[in-house]
Design a protein around this motif. Structure first.
Motif, short mmCIF file in Angstrom:
data_model
loop_
_atom_site.label_atom_id
_atom_site.label_comp_id
_atom_site.label_asym_id
_atom_site.label_seq_id
_atom_site.Cartn_x
_atom_site.Cartn_y
_atom_site.Cartn_z
N LYS A 3 0.84 -1.20 0.00
CA LYS A 3 0.00 0.00 0.00
C LYS A 3 0.87 1.24 0.00
O LYS A 3 1.97 1.25 0.56
N LEU A 4 0.35 2.30 -0.61
CA LEU A 4 0.95 3.62 -0.52
C LEU A 4 -0.07 4.50 0.19
O LEU A 4 -1.22 4.59 -0.26
N LEU A 5 0.33 5.11 1.30
CA LEU A 5 -0.56 5.96 2.07
C LEU A 5 -0.15 7.41 1.93
O LEU A 5 1.04 7.73 1.97
N ASP A 48 2.09 -6.31 3.51
CA ASP A 48 3.51 -6.67 3.41
C ASP A 48 4.37 -5.41 3.52
O ASP A 48 5.24 -5.32 4.37
N VAL A 49 4.13 -4.45 2.63
CA VAL A 49 4.90 -3.20 2.61
C VAL A 49 3.93 -2.03 2.57
O VAL A 49 2.99 -2.02 1.78
N VAL A 50 4.17 -1.06 3.45
CA VAL A 50 3.40 0.18 3.43
C VAL A 50 4.38 1.33 3.23
O VAL A 50 5.31 1.50 4.02
N PHE A 51 4.20 2.06 2.16
CA PHE A 51 5.00 3.24 1.84
C PHE A 51 4.16 4.45 2.22
O PHE A 51 3.02 4.57 1.77
N ILE A 52 4.69 5.32 3.07
CA ILE A 52 3.94 6.49 3.53
C ILE A 52 4.58 7.75 2.96
O ILE A 52 5.72 8.09 3.28
N ASP A 53 3.84 8.43 2.11
CA ASP A 53 4.27 9.71 1.56
C ASP A 53 3.75 10.81 2.48
O ASP A 53 2.66 10.70 3.03
N GLU A 54 4.51 11.88 2.66
CA GLU A 54 4.11 12.99 3.54
C GLU A 54 3.90 12.49 4.97
O GLU A 54 2.92 12.82 5.64
N GLY A 55 4.84 11.69 5.47
CA GLY A 55 4.72 11.08 6.78
C GLY A 55 4.61 12.08 7.92
O GLY A 55 4.06 11.76 8.97
N HIS A 56 5.09 13.29 7.72
CA HIS A 56 4.99 14.32 8.75
C HIS A 56 3.54 14.75 8.98
O HIS A 56 3.25 15.42 9.95
N VAL A 85 7.94 2.04 4.98
CA VAL A 85 8.88 3.02 4.44
C VAL A 85 8.22 4.38 4.61
O VAL A 85 7.12 4.62 4.11
N LEU A 86 8.88 5.27 5.33
CA LEU A 86 8.29 6.55 5.69
C LEU A 86 9.09 7.70 5.07
O LEU A 86 10.29 7.81 5.29
N VAL A 87 8.41 8.53 4.28
CA VAL A 87 9.02 9.75 3.75
C VAL A 87 8.56 10.88 4.65
O VAL A 87 7.36 11.11 4.81
N PHE A 88 9.51 11.57 5.25
CA PHE A 88 9.21 12.52 6.31
C PHE A 88 10.04 13.78 6.08
O PHE A 88 11.24 13.70 5.89
#
Length: 101
Positions: A3-5, A48-56, A85-88
């Motif tokens: 997933k991409l959140l 399985d994998v969660v990619f978080i965009d704009e994690g802040h 995976v967190l993009v922050f």
């Protein structure tokens, strides 16, 4: 099950438009954090994998308006995924309900 959140409605719309144009993406794999948490918790599933965009922008306090009743979205997501995976961005302005130290 990957997933991409993302919290921004406009970004979610763009991601889903891209997914519709590519056969290797599925629109259902792009979600906002609260619906992901609620759906996976209800189903008793783990991604399985969660990619978080704009994690802040993840919430760190309850927000009834967004149907989030817990105290930390990141903690909840970590429990519902094998890998996160967190993009922050520490330099972007955050809301009080998204306060990170």
């Amino acid at each position: 099950d990957n997933k991409l959140l993302v919290n921004h409605n406009e970004m979610l719309k763009i991601y889903k438009e891209i997914a519709g144009a590519k056969s290797y993406f599925r629109k259902k794999d792009f979600m906002k954090p609260t619906p992901f948490i609620n759906a996976y918790r209800k189903a008793g599933k783990r991604a399985d994998v969660v990619f978080i965009d704009e994690g802040h922008l993840l919430l760190t306090a309850p927000d009834p308006y967004n149907n989030f009743r817990d105290t930390n979205q990141l903690t909840d997501i970590l429990q519902l995924a094998r890998l996160v995976v967190l993009v922050f961005d520490f330099h972007q302005l955050v809301k009080l309900k998204s306060f990170w130290t």
